[in-house]
Scaffold this motif. Structure first.
Motif, PDB file in Angstrom:
ATOM      1  N   GLY A   1      10.078   0.248  -5.690  1.00  0.00           N
ATOM      2  CA  GLY A   1       9.685   0.452  -4.295  1.00  0.00           C
ATOM      3  C   GLY A   1      10.856   0.298  -3.356  1.00  0.00           C
ATOM      4  N   LEU A   2      11.669  -0.730  -3.602  1.00  0.00           N
ATOM      5  CA  LEU A   2      12.848  -0.953  -2.771  1.00  0.00           C
ATOM      6  C   LEU A   2      13.823   0.204  -2.875  1.00  0.00           C
ATOM      7  CD1 LEU A   2      14.524  -2.939  -0.985  1.00  0.00           C
ATOM      8  CD2 LEU A   2      15.493  -3.837  -3.104  1.00  0.00           C
ATOM      9  N   MET A   3      14.066   0.675  -4.098  1.00  0.00           N
ATOM     10  CA  MET A   3      14.995   1.787  -4.289  1.00  0.00           C
ATOM     11  C   MET A   3      14.474   3.077  -3.662  1.00  0.00           C
ATOM     12  SD  MET A   3      17.670   0.685  -5.660  1.00  0.00           S
ATOM     13  CE  MET A   3      17.811  -1.094  -5.684  1.00  0.00           C
ATOM     14  N   ALA A   4      13.157   3.288  -3.752  1.00  0.00           N
ATOM     15  CA  ALA A   4      12.568   4.498  -3.171  1.00  0.00           C
ATOM     16  C   ALA A   4      12.742   4.514  -1.665  1.00  0.00           C
ATOM     17  CB  ALA A   4      11.083   4.582  -3.537  1.00  0.00           C
TER      18      ALA A   4
ATOM     19  N   ILE B   1       7.798  12.876   5.360  1.00  0.00           N
ATOM     20  CA  ILE B   1       8.564  12.447   4.188  1.00  0.00           C
ATOM     21  C   ILE B   1       8.812  10.946   4.239  1.00  0.00           C
ATOM     22  CG2 ILE B   1      10.793  12.632   3.007  1.00  0.00           C
ATOM     23  CD1 ILE B   1      10.883  15.565   3.849  1.00  0.00           C
ATOM     24  N   ARG B   2       9.217  10.472   5.409  1.00  0.00           N
ATOM     25  CA  ARG B   2       9.492   9.036   5.544  1.00  0.00           C
ATOM     26  C   ARG B   2       8.244   8.198   5.283  1.00  0.00           C
ATOM     27  NH1 ARG B   2      12.573  10.639  10.154  1.00  0.00           N
ATOM     28  NH2 ARG B   2      10.890   9.931  11.527  1.00  0.00           N
ATOM     29  N   LEU B   3       7.135   8.586   5.908  1.00  0.00           N
ATOM     30  CA  LEU B   3       5.899   7.814   5.751  1.00  0.00           C
ATOM     31  C   LEU B   3       5.369   7.883   4.326  1.00  0.00           C
ATOM     32  CD1 LEU B   3       4.046   8.560   9.121  1.00  0.00           C
ATOM     33  CD2 LEU B   3       5.072   6.394   8.381  1.00  0.00           C
ATOM     34  N   SER B   4       5.571   9.012   3.670  1.00  0.00           N
ATOM     35  CA  SER B   4       5.150   9.132   2.267  1.00  0.00           C
ATOM     36  C   SER B   4       5.931   8.156   1.391  1.00  0.00           C
ATOM     37  CB  SER B   4       5.363  10.566   1.769  1.00  0.00           C
ATOM     38  OG  SER B   4       4.549  11.479   2.471  1.00  0.00           O
TER      39      SER B   4
ATOM     40  N   SER C   1       6.195   3.103  -1.631  1.00  0.00           N
ATOM     41  CA  SER C   1       6.897   1.829  -1.810  1.00  0.00           C
ATOM     42  C   SER C   1       5.960   0.640  -1.627  1.00  0.00           C
ATOM     43  CB  SER C   1       8.061   1.733  -0.818  1.00  0.00           C
ATOM     44  OG  SER C   1       9.041   2.711  -1.098  1.00  0.00           O
ATOM     45  N   VAL C   2       5.067   0.725  -0.654  1.00  0.00           N
ATOM     46  CA  VAL C   2       4.118  -0.368  -0.421  1.00  0.00           C
ATOM     47  C   VAL C   2       3.127  -0.478  -1.578  1.00  0.00           C
ATOM     48  CG1 VAL C   2       2.280  -1.213   1.090  1.00  0.00           C
ATOM     49  CG2 VAL C   2       4.376  -0.292   2.085  1.00  0.00           C
ATOM     50  N   ILE C   3       2.704   0.662  -2.127  1.00  0.00           N
ATOM     51  CA  ILE C   3       1.831   0.632  -3.305  1.00  0.00           C
ATOM     52  C   ILE C   3       2.518  -0.118  -4.449  1.00  0.00           C
ATOM     53  CG2 ILE C   3       0.846   2.051  -5.152  1.00  0.00           C
ATOM     54  CD1 ILE C   3       0.155   4.151  -3.091  1.00  0.00           C
TER      55      ILE C   3
ATOM     56  N   ILE D   1      16.387  -4.380   3.760  1.00  0.00           N
ATOM     57  CA  ILE D   1      16.218  -5.832   3.879  1.00  0.00           C
ATOM     58  C   ILE D   1      14.834  -6.156   4.422  1.00  0.00           C
ATOM     59  CG2 ILE D   1      17.213  -5.979   6.204  1.00  0.00           C
ATOM     60  CD1 ILE D   1      17.523  -8.550   3.295  1.00  0.00           C
ATOM     61  N   GLY D   2      14.291  -5.273   5.272  1.00  0.00           N
ATOM     62  CA  GLY D   2      12.941  -5.483   5.774  1.00  0.00           C
ATOM     63  C   GLY D   2      11.919  -5.460   4.644  1.00  0.00           C
ATOM     64  N   PHE D   3      12.034  -4.477   3.750  1.00  0.00           N
ATOM     65  CA  PHE D   3      11.126  -4.370   2.605  1.00  0.00           C
ATOM     66  C   PHE D   3      11.258  -5.595   1.705  1.00  0.00           C
ATOM     67  CE2 PHE D   3       9.928  -2.949  -1.654  1.00  0.00           C
ATOM     68  CZ  PHE D   3       8.733  -2.294  -1.418  1.00  0.00           C
ATOM     69  N   TRP D   4      12.480  -6.039   1.483  1.00  0.00           N
ATOM     70  CA  TRP D   4      12.714  -7.202   0.611  1.00  0.00           C
ATOM     71  C   TRP D   4      12.055  -8.451   1.195  1.00  0.00           C
ATOM     72  CZ3 TRP D   4      17.977  -7.353  -2.320  1.00  0.00           C
ATOM     73  CH2 TRP D   4      17.915  -8.274  -3.368  1.00  0.00           C
ATOM     74  N   ILE D   5      12.282  -8.697   2.484  1.00  0.00           N
ATOM     75  CA  ILE D   5      11.725  -9.885   3.127  1.00  0.00           C
ATOM     76  C   ILE D   5      10.206  -9.806   3.229  1.00  0.00           C
ATOM     77  CG2 ILE D   5      11.573 -11.090   5.352  1.00  0.00           C
ATOM     78  CD1 ILE D   5      14.594 -10.600   5.647  1.00  0.00           C
ATOM     79  N   ILE D   6       9.688  -8.635   3.596  1.00  0.00           N
ATOM     80  CA  ILE D   6       8.235  -8.466   3.684  1.00  0.00           C
ATOM     81  C   ILE D   6       7.598  -8.681   2.315  1.00  0.00           C
ATOM     82  CG2 ILE D   6       6.397  -6.788   4.112  1.00  0.00           C
ATOM     83  CD1 ILE D   6       8.337  -5.590   6.280  1.00  0.00           C
TER      84      ILE D   6
END
Length: 324
Positions: A74-77, A94-97, A102-104, A206-211
């Protein structure tokens, strides 16, 4: 300790290599009407964050393949799509997809979809909206030198304390590695004239990692008060969106209505001072939050009323002073 020193050295080398590549292929950030900077600067320095996760996977192979492979994907995607977006503008679809996928993967990694967790179906869309909204808030707030790096460092340091002293919810290296990446990034970004900016790849990475870490902490402890570890960003973004909606502006278009932008652009306050103030306020909130046994609703009132009031007061004062 030697492992962390070695990782820092690798991250510095990777940054220097990236600077060569970015300079050669003109991956730069040009000032525009939203910008709080005035000089052309290398963009995408936040690529250090996905690199740090790759190093985490290499040095912690068993942990990665047994526990965190979905989170890593997810982080890499999200970092890959964000880095491409730093170079060429991608459509919102594309961004939201990419964010959705990634959230899934993030939620799958932490067992949200497992039957034994018994999380009601109606909570799933709420979690998606909350996580994707927070991700974009991280991106909105990445506008001045030092902001993303030092704010993230404060949040990660708080998570280290919680993991060591309150409740161990994750392997320590999954917190230490982004801290090392933040330190290396800040070396080049926490300056009056930044060597590089994080770009979408950095703020989203970093946002995805922290979240992800905060999501896991909430799942493990069943305590939603830890959402407030990002409360300063949350207050700023939500109140700014409300203001723009009242003014009938397109909330998806670039703007300069954030409080930090007004301080930087109109008041000419040092970027480093603004970033430091935001991080310090979040640190104070985190110290109260971690040791508080009050109900979530009472904590929310104690945090949001004074912080929101201070935000609105400062915003009103600056708008009046500069006739905005």
């Amino acid at each position: 300790m030697m492992e962390y020193i070695f990782v820092i050295i690798i991250l510095f080398v990777c940054m220097l290599v990236y600077f060569k590549i970015a300079d050669k292929y003109n991956i730069i950030d040009k000032p525009n009407h939203r910008s709080a900077h005035t000089q052309i600067t290398l963009r995408g320095g936040g690529i250090i964050f996905p690199v740090a996760f790759i190093l985490f996977a290499l040095f912690n192979t068993n942990l990665f393949f047994n526990d965190y492979w979905a989170f890593g994907l997810g982080l890499m995607a999200i970092c890959t799509v964000s880095f491409i977006d730093d170079i060429i503008d991608l459509s919102n679809k594309i961004r939201l997809s990419a964010h959705f996928i990634s959230v899934i993967l993030l939620l799958y990694c932490f067992g949200v979809f497992n039957a034994e967790n018994l999380i009601p179906f109606w909570i799933w869309p709420v979690m998606f909206i909350l996580i994707i909204g927070t991700l974009n808030a991280y991106n909105f707030m990445d506008g001045i030198n030092g902001m993303t790096g030092i704010y993230s460092l404060v949040t990660l340091a708080s998570l280290v304390y919680i993991n060591q002293e309150i409740y161990q919810f994750v392997d320590k290296d999954l917190i230490y590695y982004p801290i090392l990446a933040c330190l290396v990034f800040l070396f080049y970004n926490f300056r009056k004239k930044a060597k590089c900016f994080a770009g979408d790849v950095g703020s989203m990475g970093i946002g995805f990692w922290i979240i992800g870490l905060i999501t896991l902490l909430i799942i493990k402890t069943q305590d939603i008060k830890y959402l407030f570890l990002l409360s300063i960003y949350g207050i700023e973004v939500v109140l700014t969106i409300i203001e723009r909606l009242q003014l009938k502006e397109n909330i998806f278009e670039a703007h300069r209505r954030h409080l930090y932008q007004l301080f930087a652009n109109e008041k000419k306050v040092s970027h480093l001072m603004i970033s430091g103030a935001y991080a310090l306020l979040q640190l104070i909130i985190n110290a109260f939050l971690i040791h508080s046994n009050l109900s979530v609703w009472l904590i929310m009132l104690i945090i949001f009323i004074p912080a929101g009031g201070m935000y609105l007061g400062l915003k009103w004062s600056l708008k009046k002073e500069y006739n905005l």
